[in-house]
Design a protein around this motif. Sequence first.
Motif, PDB file in Angstrom:
ATOM      1  N   LYS A 249      44.711  30.156  44.627  1.00 34.33           N
ATOM      2  CA  LYS A 249      44.901  30.766  46.231  1.00 34.33           C
ATOM      3  C   LYS A 249      44.263  32.480  45.343  1.00 34.33           C
ATOM      4  O   LYS A 249      43.783  33.561  45.921  1.00 34.33           O
ATOM      5  CB  LYS A 249      46.489  30.898  47.195  1.00 34.33           C
ATOM      6  CG  LYS A 249      46.177  31.033  48.005  1.00 34.33           C
ATOM      7  CD  LYS A 249      47.974  31.667  48.448  1.00 34.33           C
ATOM      8  CE  LYS A 249      47.769  30.980  49.278  1.00 34.33           C
ATOM      9  NZ  LYS A 249      48.792  30.931  50.471  1.00 34.33           N
ATOM     10  N   SER A 250      45.295  32.848  43.828  1.00 31.29           N
ATOM     11  CA  SER A 250      44.818  33.419  43.885  1.00 31.29           C
ATOM     12  C   SER A 250      43.776  34.137  43.106  1.00 31.29           C
ATOM     13  O   SER A 250      42.836  35.164  43.186  1.00 31.29           O
ATOM     14  CB  SER A 250      46.016  33.828  41.923  1.00 31.29           C
ATOM     15  OG  SER A 250      45.676  32.578  41.102  1.00 31.29           O
ATOM     16  N   VAL A 251      43.064  32.719  43.077  1.00 31.31           N
ATOM     17  CA  VAL A 251      41.566  32.929  42.439  1.00 31.31           C
ATOM     18  C   VAL A 251      40.377  32.977  44.239  1.00 31.31           C
ATOM     19  O   VAL A 251      39.614  33.850  43.964  1.00 31.31           O
ATOM     20  CB  VAL A 251      40.868  31.498  41.917  1.00 31.31           C
ATOM     21  CG1 VAL A 251      39.038  31.547  41.524  1.00 31.31           C
ATOM     22  CG2 VAL A 251      41.442  31.610  40.616  1.00 31.31           C
ATOM     23  N   VAL A 252      40.609  32.477  44.868  1.00 26.74           N
ATOM     24  CA  VAL A 252      40.144  32.948  46.110  1.00 26.74           C
ATOM     25  C   VAL A 252      40.387  33.572  46.600  1.00 26.74           C
ATOM     26  O   VAL A 252      39.208  34.546  47.245  1.00 26.74           O
ATOM     27  CB  VAL A 252      40.759  31.560  47.165  1.00 26.74           C
ATOM     28  CG1 VAL A 252      40.178  31.616  48.714  1.00 26.74           C
ATOM     29  CG2 VAL A 252      40.729  30.198  47.140  1.00 26.74           C
ATOM     30  N   ALA A 253      41.441  34.202  46.501  1.00 27.57           N
ATOM     31  CA  ALA A 253      41.825  36.388  46.637  1.00 27.57           C
ATOM     32  C   ALA A 253      40.608  37.018  46.283  1.00 27.57           C
ATOM     33  O   ALA A 253      39.839  37.704  47.105  1.00 27.57           O
ATOM     34  CB  ALA A 253      43.243  36.093  46.837  1.00 27.57           C
ATOM     35  N   LYS A 254      40.766  36.927  45.130  1.00 23.90           N
ATOM     36  CA  LYS A 254      39.623  38.174  43.423  1.00 23.90           C
ATOM     37  C   LYS A 254      38.219  37.404  44.284  1.00 23.90           C
ATOM     38  O   LYS A 254      37.693  38.584  43.959  1.00 23.90           O
ATOM     39  CB  LYS A 254      39.242  37.158  42.300  1.00 23.90           C
ATOM     40  CG  LYS A 254      39.398  38.256  41.252  1.00 23.90           C
ATOM     41  CD  LYS A 254      39.180  37.420  39.822  1.00 23.90           C
ATOM     42  CE  LYS A 254      40.985  37.418  39.459  1.00 23.90           C
ATOM     43  NZ  LYS A 254      41.228  37.561  38.310  1.00 23.90           N
ATOM     44  N   ASN A 255      38.152  35.659  44.454  1.00 24.58           N
ATOM     45  CA  ASN A 255      36.866  35.656  44.788  1.00 24.58           C
ATOM     46  C   ASN A 255      36.064  36.369  46.017  1.00 24.58           C
ATOM     47  O   ASN A 255      35.083  37.467  46.552  1.00 24.58           O
ATOM     48  CB  ASN A 255      36.601  34.053  45.514  1.00 24.58           C
ATOM     49  CG  ASN A 255      34.818  34.000  45.271  1.00 24.58           C
ATOM     50  OD1 ASN A 255      33.867  33.683  45.220  1.00 24.58           O
ATOM     51  ND2 ASN A 255      34.928  34.057  47.013  1.00 24.58           N
ATOM     52  N   PHE A 256      37.006  36.620  47.316  1.00 26.02           N
ATOM     53  CA  PHE A 256      36.614  37.166  48.474  1.00 26.02           C
ATOM     54  C   PHE A 256      37.634  39.061  48.506  1.00 26.02           C
ATOM     55  O   PHE A 256      37.606  39.793  49.352  1.00 26.02           O
ATOM     56  CB  PHE A 256      37.445  36.906  49.614  1.00 26.02           C
ATOM     57  CG  PHE A 256      36.969  35.136  49.819  1.00 26.02           C
ATOM     58  CD1 PHE A 256      35.771  35.416  50.483  1.00 26.02           C
ATOM     59  CD2 PHE A 256      37.256  34.278  50.019  1.00 26.02           C
ATOM     60  CE1 PHE A 256      34.823  33.903  50.829  1.00 26.02           C
ATOM     61  CE2 PHE A 256      36.623  32.738  49.549  1.00 26.02           C
ATOM     62  CZ  PHE A 256      35.578  33.149  50.480  1.00 26.02           C
ATOM     63  N   ARG A 257      37.689  39.182  47.757  1.00 29.86           N
ATOM     64  CA  ARG A 257      38.136  40.779  47.028  1.00 29.86           C
ATOM     65  C   ARG A 257      39.378  41.262  48.042  1.00 29.86           C
ATOM     66  O   ARG A 257      39.247  42.121  49.536  1.00 29.86           O
ATOM     67  CB  ARG A 257      37.318  41.628  47.355  1.00 29.86           C
ATOM     68  CG  ARG A 257      36.016  41.637  46.346  1.00 29.86           C
ATOM     69  CD  ARG A 257      34.757  42.962  45.905  1.00 29.86           C
ATOM     70  NE  ARG A 257      34.445  42.330  45.433  1.00 29.86           N
ATOM     71  CZ  ARG A 257      32.997  43.612  45.005  1.00 29.86           C
ATOM     72  NH1 ARG A 257      32.872  44.243  45.666  1.00 29.86           N
ATOM     73  NH2 ARG A 257      32.169  43.374  43.962  1.00 29.86           N
ATOM     74  N   SER A 259      43.553  40.279  49.700  1.00 30.56           N
ATOM     75  CA  SER A 259      44.869  39.814  48.833  1.00 30.56           C
ATOM     76  C   SER A 259      45.073  38.674  49.945  1.00 30.56           C
ATOM     77  O   SER A 259      44.736  37.700  50.537  1.00 30.56           O
ATOM     78  CB  SER A 259      45.842  40.743  50.425  1.00 30.56           C
ATOM     79  OG  SER A 259      46.270  39.857  50.916  1.00 30.56           O
ATOM     80  N   VAL A 260      46.411  37.668  48.916  1.00 33.66           N
ATOM     81  CA  VAL A 260      46.424  36.372  48.835  1.00 33.66           C
ATOM     82  C   VAL A 260      47.614  35.893  50.555  1.00 33.66           C
ATOM     83  O   VAL A 260      47.046  34.884  50.966  1.00 33.66           O
ATOM     84  CB  VAL A 260      47.529  36.130  48.141  1.00 33.66           C
ATOM     85  CG1 VAL A 260      46.853  35.907  46.673  1.00 33.66           C
ATOM     86  CG2 VAL A 260      48.503  36.405  48.315  1.00 33.66           C
ATOM     87  N   GLN A 261      47.384  37.438  51.144  1.00 35.51           N
ATOM     88  CA  GLN A 261      48.344  36.854  52.467  1.00 35.51           C
ATOM     89  C   GLN A 261      46.909  36.508  53.183  1.00 35.51           C
ATOM     90  O   GLN A 261      47.100  36.210  54.423  1.00 35.51           O
ATOM     91  CB  GLN A 261      48.860  37.829  52.399  1.00 35.51           C
ATOM     92  CG  GLN A 261      50.092  38.548  52.420  1.00 35.51           C
ATOM     93  CD  GLN A 261      50.191  38.487  50.758  1.00 35.51           C
ATOM     94  OE1 GLN A 261      49.514  39.217  50.424  1.00 35.51           O
ATOM     95  NE2 GLN A 261      51.007  38.314  50.248  1.00 35.51           N
ATOM     96  N   THR A 262      46.184  36.962  52.940  1.00 35.51           N
ATOM     97  CA  THR A 262      44.566  37.054  54.363  1.00 35.51           C
ATOM     98  C   THR A 262      44.434  35.035  54.812  1.00 35.51           C
ATOM     99  O   THR A 262      44.116  34.864  55.371  1.00 35.51           O
ATOM    100  CB  THR A 262      43.350  36.999  53.397  1.00 35.51           C
ATOM    101  OG1 THR A 262      43.484  38.767  53.397  1.00 35.51           O
ATOM    102  CG2 THR A 262      42.003  37.180  54.351  1.00 35.51           C
ATOM    103  N   PHE A 263      45.090  34.330  53.248  1.00 34.00           N
ATOM    104  CA  PHE A 263      44.745  32.930  53.510  1.00 34.00           C
ATOM    105  C   PHE A 263      46.238  32.437  53.595  1.00 34.00           C
ATOM    106  O   PHE A 263      45.892  30.931  53.664  1.00 34.00           O
ATOM    107  CB  PHE A 263      43.891  32.233  52.612  1.00 34.00           C
ATOM    108  CG  PHE A 263      42.936  33.083  51.855  1.00 34.00           C
ATOM    109  CD1 PHE A 263      41.525  33.064  52.716  1.00 34.00           C
ATOM    110  CD2 PHE A 263      42.856  33.888  51.084  1.00 34.00           C
ATOM    111  CE1 PHE A 263      41.057  32.951  52.167  1.00 34.00           C
ATOM    112  CE2 PHE A 263      41.326  34.808  50.716  1.00 34.00           C
ATOM    113  CZ  PHE A 263      40.471  34.461  51.327  1.00 34.00           C
TER     114      PHE A 263
END
Length: 470
Positions: A249-257, A259-263
């Motif tokens: 999830k941290s990688v997904v959040a970084k990819n989309f710039r 926060s992890v809470q988005t997902f």
Amino acid sequence: MVDVERSSGQVMNLGGREGSSGSLRGSESLLGYDTSNDIPMTTPSTVIPPSDFELAPNQDADDKLGLYIDLSNVKNPQPIQGSTTGPTDPGPRTQAYDRLNSDIFIPPTTDFGDVPNAKWPFGLSANRHGLAGAGWARQQNTDQIPTATAMAGVNMRLSPNAYRELHWHKDGEWALMLNGSVRIQAVNEDGQTFVDDLTQGDVWFFPQGVPHSIQAFEDGCEFLLVFNSGDFSEDNTFLLSELMERTPKSVVAKNFRTSVQTFDKLPDGQLWIFPGTAAPSDIADQTVVGDAGQLPQSQAYSYHFSKQEPYTVPGGSIKIIDPSTFPIADTFSAALITVEPGAMREMHWHTVSDEWTYFLQGNARLTVYSAPASSRTFDFSAGDVGYVPVPNAHYLENTGTETLMFLEVLQASKYSDISVNQWLGLTAKQVVKDHLNVDDAFLATLPKVKTYVVPGNKNLSTTNFTGTPL
């Protein structure tokens, strides 16, 4: 004790816990060389008397003619052929299979040798259901037809407004709309976008690796998918939901710039086929265009095949779609063919590709000839898949009372075949005469132009040709 009723009305005792008696195993005295007369052996007849079955039309005809035998409406069908009185089949058996496959149950005498299975009914494929009644899919690949190494098929249904989720494949996806309507969307590797609305009879193609989605409109839909690999599996599709779930999830959040809470509300597990919000009727409302623009029309992922007029011939029609008119599907060539009752798709073979066939309507039989001396005949009805390896010769005869409609799919840059009629019509007459011992009147009927479908007598119990000579 547990009693189970047999199809004959007799009851078979299968045993059970309550009230059981006797022993689980017999004694060694029951081994071979039974010299005792304590229990005399009974020898009941296994022959089914004529009063217990019916013969179908053509079943007592000269078996050398190879006439079609329709077992669909006869009582207790038996594998009797020609003037013989047997053999009969006392069972156990599933009569429904015998009725559907009369050319397997009572093969033409021309069938010979070992030809691999060429038929699979989608009705016998496991039917995987989507979420909340949103649809289903069933497939055919080399697990069902081992020789079908070049192509595999999927039959998919989407309920009203349902999605086939955003996904991609390692194989190319060619599709024919069977009913209903859909909106398809895709983005290629250059960032070009594509969106189109399709209806019954239309075609789409997505190259390998190109992500796309499919959404049914309010009427729902069903479509046929053909993939250019025989071992393709619908269960191995690359899914957006799985991409997100299987990446940290941290990688997904970084990819989309973000926060992890988005997902936090990502789907739990695959979406695959799932209910959706109704698509807007105006396609412009869902047309997204980036710097690369839209996919050029010459590279479009869809073709409105439903609007193409067929080429008609005595006994049927044919519509061809291949890369000459649908360039993006560069390895797929197909023909949608109709054959009227009594007529047949002429004897032919393909030179560069196996043939994957799907039956949309009617009934047919097909004989596969495989060199040097083998042939086998199969029966087909709507929902069946047929497969003929290159370059085996075959035909398709309409054995029903309604128009036969089927789809032939090839892995080829151009739809083509070798017509036996045209081949002999373009060969010196004396050469044909020396080979087949036929007369000049027959030689005069051989065509120089491919006919695709040849007419015939609707009465399949006669071999008399009543159509227009070729």
